[in-house]
Motif scaffolding. Sequence first.
Motif, PDB file in Angstrom:
ATOM      1  N   PRO A 179     -14.904  29.721 -46.708  1.00  0.00           N
ATOM      2  CA  PRO A 179     -13.691  30.135 -45.732  1.00  0.00           C
ATOM      3  C   PRO A 179     -12.242  30.007 -46.172  1.00  0.00           C
ATOM      4  CG  PRO A 179     -15.114  28.403 -44.672  1.00  0.00           C
ATOM      5  CD  PRO A 179     -15.038  28.346 -46.123  1.00  0.00           C
ATOM      6  N   GLY A 180     -11.216  30.701 -45.618  1.00  0.00           N
ATOM      7  CA  GLY A 180      -9.953  30.808 -46.002  1.00  0.00           C
ATOM      8  C   GLY A 180      -9.547  29.476 -46.030  1.00  0.00           C
ATOM      9  N   GLU A 181      -8.669  29.209 -46.997  1.00  0.00           N
ATOM     10  CA  GLU A 181      -8.143  27.813 -47.205  1.00  0.00           C
ATOM     11  C   GLU A 181      -6.784  27.366 -46.211  1.00  0.00           C
ATOM     12  OE1 GLU A 181     -10.666  28.058 -50.391  1.00  0.00           O
ATOM     13  OE2 GLU A 181      -9.193  29.459 -49.823  1.00  0.00           O
ATOM     14  N   GLU A 182      -6.390  28.567 -45.650  1.00  0.00           N
ATOM     15  CA  GLU A 182      -5.219  28.366 -44.736  1.00  0.00           C
ATOM     16  C   GLU A 182      -5.567  27.771 -43.358  1.00  0.00           C
ATOM     17  OE1 GLU A 182      -5.680  31.126 -46.462  1.00  0.00           O
ATOM     18  OE2 GLU A 182      -3.898  31.782 -47.387  1.00  0.00           O
ATOM     19  N   SER A 183      -6.880  28.062 -43.121  1.00  0.00           N
ATOM     20  CA  SER A 183      -7.288  27.707 -41.765  1.00  0.00           C
ATOM     21  C   SER A 183      -8.862  27.162 -41.721  1.00  0.00           C
ATOM     22  CB  SER A 183      -7.390  28.873 -40.701  1.00  0.00           C
ATOM     23  OG  SER A 183      -8.323  30.103 -41.415  1.00  0.00           O
ATOM     24  N   PRO A 184      -9.033  25.903 -42.364  1.00  0.00           N
ATOM     25  CA  PRO A 184     -10.213  25.553 -42.651  1.00  0.00           C
ATOM     26  C   PRO A 184     -10.814  24.667 -41.587  1.00  0.00           C
ATOM     27  CG  PRO A 184      -8.830  23.901 -43.706  1.00  0.00           C
ATOM     28  CD  PRO A 184      -7.966  25.584 -43.085  1.00  0.00           C
ATOM     29  N   ALA A 185     -10.329  24.052 -40.641  1.00  0.00           N
ATOM     30  CA  ALA A 185     -10.657  23.209 -39.701  1.00  0.00           C
ATOM     31  C   ALA A 185     -11.804  23.908 -38.634  1.00  0.00           C
ATOM     32  CB  ALA A 185      -9.712  22.425 -38.873  1.00  0.00           C
ATOM     33  N   THR A 186     -11.479  25.182 -38.371  1.00  0.00           N
ATOM     34  CA  THR A 186     -12.231  26.062 -37.347  1.00  0.00           C
ATOM     35  C   THR A 186     -13.603  26.417 -38.070  1.00  0.00           C
ATOM     36  OG1 THR A 186     -10.207  27.168 -36.711  1.00  0.00           O
ATOM     37  CG2 THR A 186     -12.195  28.265 -36.387  1.00  0.00           C
ATOM     38  N   ALA A 187     -13.586  26.736 -39.375  1.00  0.00           N
ATOM     39  CA  ALA A 187     -14.970  26.920 -39.810  1.00  0.00           C
ATOM     40  C   ALA A 187     -15.787  25.832 -39.955  1.00  0.00           C
ATOM     41  CB  ALA A 187     -14.741  27.489 -41.046  1.00  0.00           C
ATOM     42  N   LEU A 188     -15.199  24.698 -40.343  1.00  0.00           N
ATOM     43  CA  LEU A 188     -15.718  23.386 -40.472  1.00  0.00           C
ATOM     44  C   LEU A 188     -16.452  22.855 -39.060  1.00  0.00           C
ATOM     45  CD1 LEU A 188     -13.320  21.497 -42.810  1.00  0.00           C
ATOM     46  CD2 LEU A 188     -15.715  21.947 -43.213  1.00  0.00           C
ATOM     47  N   ALA A 189     -15.566  23.153 -38.050  1.00  0.00           N
ATOM     48  CA  ALA A 189     -15.996  22.876 -36.532  1.00  0.00           C
ATOM     49  C   ALA A 189     -17.286  23.703 -36.185  1.00  0.00           C
ATOM     50  CB  ALA A 189     -14.962  23.162 -35.501  1.00  0.00           C
ATOM     51  N   LEU A 190     -17.346  24.863 -36.541  1.00  0.00           N
ATOM     52  CA  LEU A 190     -18.777  25.563 -36.592  1.00  0.00           C
ATOM     53  C   LEU A 190     -19.935  25.010 -37.361  1.00  0.00           C
ATOM     54  CD1 LEU A 190     -17.437  29.309 -36.868  1.00  0.00           C
ATOM     55  CD2 LEU A 190     -17.428  27.808 -34.793  1.00  0.00           C
ATOM     56  N   ALA A 191     -19.563  24.596 -38.566  1.00  0.00           N
ATOM     57  CA  ALA A 191     -20.598  23.919 -39.382  1.00  0.00           C
ATOM     58  C   ALA A 191     -21.063  22.501 -38.654  1.00  0.00           C
ATOM     59  CB  ALA A 191     -20.219  23.779 -40.656  1.00  0.00           C
ATOM     60  N   ARG A 192     -20.058  21.802 -38.069  1.00  0.00           N
ATOM     61  CA  ARG A 192     -20.252  20.480 -37.379  1.00  0.00           C
ATOM     62  C   ARG A 192     -21.204  20.725 -36.009  1.00  0.00           C
ATOM     63  NH1 ARG A 192     -19.170  15.302 -38.869  1.00  0.00           N
ATOM     64  NH2 ARG A 192     -17.266  15.866 -39.403  1.00  0.00           N
ATOM     65  N   ALA A 193     -21.018  21.880 -35.489  1.00  0.00           N
ATOM     66  CA  ALA A 193     -21.878  22.291 -34.319  1.00  0.00           C
ATOM     67  C   ALA A 193     -23.455  22.613 -34.912  1.00  0.00           C
ATOM     68  CB  ALA A 193     -21.412  23.655 -33.565  1.00  0.00           C
ATOM     69  N   LEU A 194     -23.357  23.428 -35.891  1.00  0.00           N
ATOM     70  CA  LEU A 194     -24.747  23.751 -36.429  1.00  0.00           C
ATOM     71  C   LEU A 194     -25.468  22.437 -36.824  1.00  0.00           C
ATOM     72  CD1 LEU A 194     -23.739  27.015 -38.148  1.00  0.00           C
ATOM     73  CD2 LEU A 194     -25.326  26.773 -36.254  1.00  0.00           C
ATOM     74  N   ASP A 195     -24.709  21.477 -37.434  1.00  0.00           N
ATOM     75  CA  ASP A 195     -25.325  20.438 -38.057  1.00  0.00           C
ATOM     76  C   ASP A 195     -25.640  19.536 -36.830  1.00  0.00           C
ATOM     77  OD1 ASP A 195     -25.867  18.427 -40.152  1.00  0.00           O
ATOM     78  OD2 ASP A 195     -24.133  17.134 -39.682  1.00  0.00           O
ATOM     79  N   ASP A 196     -24.932  19.244 -35.885  1.00  0.00           N
ATOM     80  CA  ASP A 196     -25.345  18.543 -34.597  1.00  0.00           C
ATOM     81  C   ASP A 196     -26.642  19.139 -33.774  1.00  0.00           C
ATOM     82  OD1 ASP A 196     -23.040  16.851 -35.344  1.00  0.00           O
ATOM     83  OD2 ASP A 196     -21.997  17.524 -33.881  1.00  0.00           O
ATOM     84  N   ALA A 197     -26.795  20.564 -34.115  1.00  0.00           N
ATOM     85  CA  ALA A 197     -27.660  21.156 -33.482  1.00  0.00           C
ATOM     86  C   ALA A 197     -29.016  21.075 -34.101  1.00  0.00           C
ATOM     87  CB  ALA A 197     -27.531  22.739 -33.199  1.00  0.00           C
ATOM     88  N   GLY A 198     -29.158  20.460 -35.285  1.00  0.00           N
ATOM     89  CA  GLY A 198     -30.143  20.028 -36.131  1.00  0.00           C
ATOM     90  C   GLY A 198     -30.630  21.154 -37.303  1.00  0.00           C
TER      91      GLY A 198
END
Length: 479
Positions: A179-198
Amino acid sequence: MQTATYDPLYLFIDGCWLDAGLRDTAAVVNPATHAVLGRLPLANLSDLDRALRAAGQAFTVWRRTAPAERARILKAGAELMRERSEHIATLMTLEEGKPLAESRDEVLRAADYFEWFAEEARRIDGRVVPANRPGVLQLVKREPIGPVAAFTPWNFPAITPARKLSAALAAGCSVIIKPGEESPATALALARALDDAGLPKGVLQVVFGRPDEVSAHLIASPVIRKVAFTGSMPVGRLLAGRAAAGVKPITLELGGHGPVLVFEDADLEAAAVGGAANRFRGTGQICISSTRFLVQRKVYQQFTERFVAATRALVVGDGLDAATQVGPLANARQLDKMTSLVEDAVLQGARLLTGGHRIDGPGYFFAPTVLADVPLSARIMHEEPFGPIAVLLPFDGLEDALEEANRLPYGLSAYAFTTNARTAIDVADRLEAGMIGVNQYRIVATELPFGGIKESGIGSEGGAEGIHHYLVNKFVSQA
């Protein structure tokens, strides 16, 4: 204005959340205040190789995972995104600057993409083709293409990654996304949700780094079978060349310079007031934004007055302030570009009707700007502004309007306002754009394709079409 906290930043590789450690880092800055929100770890070549190994290994498992199970995980991820939407939206506003209401809407629409493609995973089918000789069974199967390298920009840090991830994962592909380096936390939050979903370990990797280094290394790897990119035309050409060197298909969603054709019989209030809201949403940093307003001469003055009044009424400020309608630009480069484009247009003879200047104080704020009667010699008539500048031009007849609308190599979005059914059909047929709105500006929906033609891109994302780019055909003839 609410106070907010920012998440720690990581790389996500092979199911592990990796902090900066000894890696190089980059500052993530709030564009509304210039405050440093955090330090982003940048992947080194060893990290990228680890991501490639993980994606390659995970693909062999994920491709064999039943579509119903892939769908279950993606739906669970979507539900977590919705549950966490307020937090994710706040992260987005902190790092990207857009008003919180826009961020909330974006997170929910990103979740919708995961739910939509979860269902598409269950609809991947093939066909049985009658053989021309007895005793032979002929099948055409649709299978995942392989590990994907995806690259997304900073301006829509939830929905743009979501379009790519949801379709690729639903198809059975593993993904490495930068993702874009200027706004990384948003994409990481999506990845966290997918990770937590299994989502199984290694199916998704999220990396950041020096863009040219990361793209060159990933695309050159034999592990990667498909490339997807959203961003500027110059970078799109570069990545397309790199993909071509490995005979790898690429999906491109590039820039736009959206024309709006306003005919004399149009609802001027809807075209002008809605047009100002559309143009300056996201501070104009939207590829499908309406940019060039081509107005039939008989109503040009009326439209101009309404458009300028609506522009001046917009509230500019920090996106965390509930009253804000237009946030800051992403960075100082964008500020300098806006100033340069306005100065050039005025020098060429354009009329500056409002705005045209930086706003004093902290943050990358630029006043919403309207330029009228801009000559073709001005840079803004050729370059995508990607900022809060609108261009107004008169036209006489349909042919004049279409000539200007189709003049540029861009072909992403276009709009038209008319109450004449014949005119509506003509402009829809003859506008050279992948997405066209008639008597409305909202043209994006989960169930519809998103993409351009000409130099604005290759392929579509979203809709039933969005999953096709991540699948390949396999013909089986069995005797």
